[in-house]
Motif scaffolding. Structure first.
Motif: not given
Length: 348
Positions: A135-139
């Motif tokens: 799953k793509p995660q934005l930090l």
């Protein structure tokens, strides 16, 4: 022997009776009124009352504290003693106690950061990556001036449905609005330079500049160094690709990995295994090359036993080994530069 067994049986029966009495007492305790008597509704027997309370009680944690926990403590104390009872009392009654505490701590830190940065100029650093579940995660990290000092804090981590510039912009904008922040106070954004971040039309930075035209954008120095490290000539790339193949042949098979570890142990090597190379972990390339260079004799013997003539010919070639040494040295220095640029209070 028969007398001994009869005696043990009597002791066990007495313990069972004591446990049963303690459980009954704990049941009566949870339904006692203010005057100490058990309250029974008309048409309801006293023996059915505890079950009725458990079914109708709204607060499950209170039921567990007054009904279930005393019974468990009584049983454990009778069978195992006071120390075991103390350990049972430490067990959280709720199945999400730790998760709830983590959320409360996270919420408190988030509020503190937003209060500090409110009505102040700030800069953001955003990076999108994929977790172990795919799953793509934005930090997002934030940097601002607090009490004449540059302060850097972790701002948020948000899951993305798509890795497009519009999706990243919408996610960050919603969060800033929720935290009572605005793009007008953002003075800079640092990204990894991928198309979804710096695209001229629908990139994240381009969409933010429509809200704040005076925004300053920068490309992450660490990512630049990693990109430079990927640019290799054909000769050196050939060496690196073959090193990765050798490592994968040994590490991707559990049996081969165990045999190689046993071989290294018998030869008295400084290391008992190889390291895997991961593209996401920039430092891994230099470490893999250094480990292969240090264990090249053990690897040559292992491939000779496995009858891998292609790898044996490479490892026996002096020119190929010289290029391997060169790559190991170069990437070791690049790793040092990479590490030196990380951490707080580092200026370029």
């Amino acid at each position: 022997m028969e007398k001994y067994l009869i005696k043990k049986r009597k002791c066990a029966e007495e313990k069972e009776e004591e446990v049963a009495e303690d459980i009954i007492k704990s049941k009566r305790t949870c339904v006692e009124g203010t005057d100490g008597d058990v309250t029974v509704k008309p048409g309801e027997s006293e023996t059915s009352r505890p079950g009725h309370i458990v079914e109708s009680e709204e607060n499950e944690v209170r039921v567990e504290k007054s009904y279930f926990l005393p019974a468990c403590c009584s049983v454990v104390k009778t069978l195992f003693g006071d120390e075991a009872e103390k350990e049972v009392k430490k067990i959280p009654l709720s199945n999400d106690t730790i998760g709830r505490r983590i959320k409360d701590m996270s919420s408190d830190i988030e509020k503190s950061v937003c209060e500090l940065v409110k009505d102040k100029m700030f800069a953001l650093q955003a990076d999108e990556s994929t977790d172990i579940g795919g799953k793509p995660q934005l930090l997002v990290f934030i940097r601002f001036i607090d009490d004449k000092k540059i302060t850097e804090q972790f701002l948020c981590c948000k899951e993305l449905s798509q890795t497009t510039g519009q999706e990243i912009f919408s996610t960050v904008t919603e969060y800033l609005v929720e935290m009572d922040l605005t793009w007008k106070l953002c003075v800079g954004i640092c990204t990894d330079g991928c198309p979804s971040m710096v695209g001229s039309v629908k990139g994240f930075v381009s969409l933010v500049k429509k809200e704040n035209p005076f925004l300053i954008t920068t490309h992450c120095f660490l990512h630049r160094e990693a990109l430079v490290a990927k640019t290799l000539g054909q000769d050196l790339k050939f060496v690196l690709d073959n090193v990765v193949k050798m490592v994968n042949f040994i590490k991707s098979r559990p049996k081969q990995s165990r045999l190689f570890s046993s071989l290294c142990e018998e030869m008295g090597s400084a290391h008992e295994g190889l390291l895997l190379h991961t593209e996401v972990r920039w430092l891994s390339r230099g470490r893999v090359l250094s480990r292969v260079h240090e264990l090249r004799e053990e690897i040559l013997l292992f491939f000779a036993l496995e009858e891998k003539t292609e790898f044996c010919e490479l490892l026996a070639d002096e020119i190929w080994n010289a290029k391997l040494c060169y790559l190991a040295d170069i990437f070791e220095h690049l790793n040092k530069v990479n590490v030196s640029m990380q951490g707080r209070n580092e200026n370029m």
